[in-house]
Design a protein around this motif. Structure first.
Motif, PDB file in Angstrom:
ATOM      1  N   ALA A   6      64.683   9.145  -3.797  1.00 43.42           N
ATOM      2  CA  ALA A   6      63.500   9.342  -4.630  1.00 43.42           C
ATOM      3  C   ALA A   6      62.747  10.620  -4.269  1.00 43.42           C
ATOM      4  O   ALA A   6      61.963  11.143  -5.067  1.00 43.42           O
ATOM      5  CB  ALA A   6      62.571   8.131  -4.500  1.00 43.42           C
ATOM      6  N   LEU A   7      62.981  11.147  -3.072  1.00 46.91           N
ATOM      7  CA  LEU A   7      62.312  12.372  -2.642  1.00 46.91           C
ATOM      8  C   LEU A   7      63.020  13.629  -3.146  1.00 46.91           C
ATOM      9  O   LEU A   7      62.533  14.744  -2.941  1.00 46.91           O
ATOM     10  CB  LEU A   7      62.242  12.418  -1.114  1.00 46.91           C
ATOM     11  CG  LEU A   7      61.493  11.268  -0.428  1.00 46.91           C
ATOM     12  CD1 LEU A   7      61.591  11.423   1.083  1.00 46.91           C
ATOM     13  CD2 LEU A   7      60.038  11.230  -0.873  1.00 46.91           C
ATOM     14  N   LYS A   8      64.162  13.451  -3.789  1.00 49.62           N
ATOM     15  CA  LYS A   8      64.984  14.596  -4.182  1.00 49.62           C
ATOM     16  C   LYS A   8      64.270  15.585  -5.095  1.00 49.62           C
ATOM     17  O   LYS A   8      64.392  16.804  -4.898  1.00 49.62           O
ATOM     18  CB  LYS A   8      66.279  14.110  -4.835  1.00 49.62           C
ATOM     19  CG  LYS A   8      67.275  15.224  -5.110  1.00 49.62           C
ATOM     20  CD  LYS A   8      68.596  14.688  -5.615  1.00 49.62           C
ATOM     21  CE  LYS A   8      69.597  15.807  -5.850  1.00 49.62           C
ATOM     22  NZ  LYS A   8      70.903  15.313  -6.335  1.00 49.62           N
ATOM     23  N   PRO A   9      63.502  15.139  -6.115  1.00 55.43           N
ATOM     24  CA  PRO A   9      62.842  16.126  -6.985  1.00 55.43           C
ATOM     25  C   PRO A   9      61.920  17.077  -6.231  1.00 55.43           C
ATOM     26  O   PRO A   9      61.892  18.285  -6.516  1.00 55.43           O
ATOM     27  CB  PRO A   9      62.056  15.236  -7.965  1.00 55.43           C
ATOM     28  CG  PRO A   9      62.841  13.970  -8.021  1.00 55.43           C
ATOM     29  CD  PRO A   9      63.335  13.762  -6.616  1.00 55.43           C
ATOM     30  N   ALA A  10      61.165  16.564  -5.258  1.00 50.32           N
ATOM     31  CA  ALA A  10      60.274  17.429  -4.487  1.00 50.32           C
ATOM     32  C   ALA A  10      61.079  18.423  -3.655  1.00 50.32           C
ATOM     33  O   ALA A  10      60.711  19.605  -3.531  1.00 50.32           O
ATOM     34  CB  ALA A  10      59.374  16.578  -3.590  1.00 50.32           C
ATOM     35  N   PHE A  11      62.175  17.954  -3.084  1.00 45.59           N
ATOM     36  CA  PHE A  11      63.051  18.813  -2.285  1.00 45.59           C
ATOM     37  C   PHE A  11      63.644  19.916  -3.156  1.00 45.59           C
ATOM     38  O   PHE A  11      63.709  21.088  -2.755  1.00 45.59           O
ATOM     39  CB  PHE A  11      64.137  17.952  -1.656  1.00 45.59           C
ATOM     40  CG  PHE A  11      64.987  18.662  -0.635  1.00 45.59           C
ATOM     41  CD1 PHE A  11      64.405  19.364   0.408  1.00 45.59           C
ATOM     42  CD2 PHE A  11      66.373  18.619  -0.710  1.00 45.59           C
ATOM     43  CE1 PHE A  11      65.180  20.015   1.366  1.00 45.59           C
ATOM     44  CE2 PHE A  11      67.158  19.265   0.238  1.00 45.59           C
ATOM     45  CZ  PHE A  11      66.564  19.962   1.273  1.00 45.59           C
ATOM     46  N   GLN A  12      64.064  19.546  -4.368  1.00 40.45           N
ATOM     47  CA  GLN A  12      64.622  20.528  -5.288  1.00 40.45           C
ATOM     48  C   GLN A  12      63.594  21.591  -5.667  1.00 40.45           C
ATOM     49  O   GLN A  12      63.930  22.776  -5.818  1.00 40.45           O
ATOM     50  CB  GLN A  12      65.130  19.834  -6.547  1.00 40.45           C
ATOM     51  CG  GLN A  12      66.389  19.015  -6.329  1.00 40.45           C
ATOM     52  CD  GLN A  12      66.805  18.265  -7.573  1.00 40.45           C
ATOM     53  OE1 GLN A  12      65.959  17.795  -8.350  1.00 40.45           O
ATOM     54  NE2 GLN A  12      68.095  18.136  -7.778  1.00 40.45           N
ATOM     55  N   GLY A  13      62.345  21.170  -5.820  1.00 41.05           N
ATOM     56  CA  GLY A  13      61.294  22.120  -6.165  1.00 41.05           C
ATOM     57  C   GLY A  13      61.149  23.218  -5.113  1.00 41.05           C
ATOM     58  O   GLY A  13      60.932  24.386  -5.445  1.00 41.05           O
ATOM     59  N   ARG A  14      61.304  22.843  -3.852  1.00 43.48           N
ATOM     60  CA  ARG A  14      61.231  23.814  -2.761  1.00 43.48           C
ATOM     61  C   ARG A  14      62.404  24.794  -2.804  1.00 43.48           C
ATOM     62  O   ARG A  14      62.276  25.961  -2.411  1.00 43.48           O
ATOM     63  CB  ARG A  14      61.241  23.090  -1.416  1.00 43.48           C
ATOM     64  CG  ARG A  14      60.073  22.159  -1.187  1.00 43.48           C
ATOM     65  CD  ARG A  14      58.869  22.934  -0.733  1.00 43.48           C
ATOM     66  NE  ARG A  14      57.772  22.063  -0.382  1.00 43.48           N
ATOM     67  CZ  ARG A  14      56.611  22.476   0.118  1.00 43.48           C
ATOM     68  NH1 ARG A  14      56.422  23.771   0.304  1.00 43.48           N
ATOM     69  NH2 ARG A  14      55.658  21.638   0.408  1.00 43.48           N
TER      70      ARG A  14
END
Length: 202
Positions: A6-14
């Motif tokens: 579930a944390l993947k979108p934030a990681f992708q944003g970085r």
């Protein structure tokens, strides 16, 4: 069931600015996928060769983090820069399983954990990903349901590697670690199969 996925979108944003630069210079998603697998294989081979020492296990959390970043990068290159392909789909799934095996199986060389538990974890980790891919055939799409998906396995394996390298695993429970992770992986596979049967990826 919630997982670290579930944390993947934030990681992708970085990672997006880096991905955009890579796309601009012609780096392909498939080359990143293969790089991640080769890195995992090299790390696993080094740990297996040096298994009489524990410090090489510290390579594993570093490789797992870099691999997670590379997995995000190849996916973004494919989706956001028009590089999606059938070959890429096959490479992504096969290289993920190969990478898992390369990083899990070297633990079998450490008598502390017991080879059969490590092998069971390697098999159930592969089964989990296979069950996730079958979600496509079941009509619910690639299934990433938990409780012990790829990101969760990576975190757990990294913690095990660090504690083992530091000599902090009590011998009385060390043999239970990989069977426990195998059990969680099996439960995850069952959850993904059930989701396919009822037609929901949630």
């Amino acid at each position: 069931m919630p997982t670290l996925y579930a944390l993947k979108p934030a990681f992708q944003g970085r990672l997006r600015p880096l991905v955009n630069r890579l796309a601009a210079i012609g780096v392909t998603a498939n080359s990143i996928t293969i790089l991640a697998a080769l890195m995992s294989i090299a790390a696993g081979a080094a740990i297996a060769v040096l298994h009489e020492r524990r410090w090489p296990l510290l390579i594993i959390p570093v490789v797992l983090f870099v691999r997670m970043a590379l997995n995000a990068v190849d996916g973004m290159l494919a989706r956001e820069h028009g590089q999606a392909s059938t070959l890429g789909m096959y490479l992504n799934e096969i290289c993920d399983v190969v990478s898992d095996l390369a990083l899990i199986l070297p633990f079998a060389a450490f008598a502390l954990f017991g080879a059969w538990g490590v092998i069971a974890f390697a098999i159930t980790a592969g089964l989990t990903e296979f069950a996730g891919v079958l979600g496509i055939a079941a009509g619910i799409g690639r299934n990433y349901a938990g409780p012990f998906g790829k990101s969760d396995r990576a975190l757990a394996l990294g913690v095990v590697a660090i504690l083992c390298a530091a000599g902090l695993w009590p011998a009385s429970i060390a043999a239970l670690v990989f069977p426990a992770m195998a059990t969680l992986s099996l439960l995850t596979a069952i959850n993904r199969i059930r989701a396919g049967l009822i037609g929901s990826a949630s």
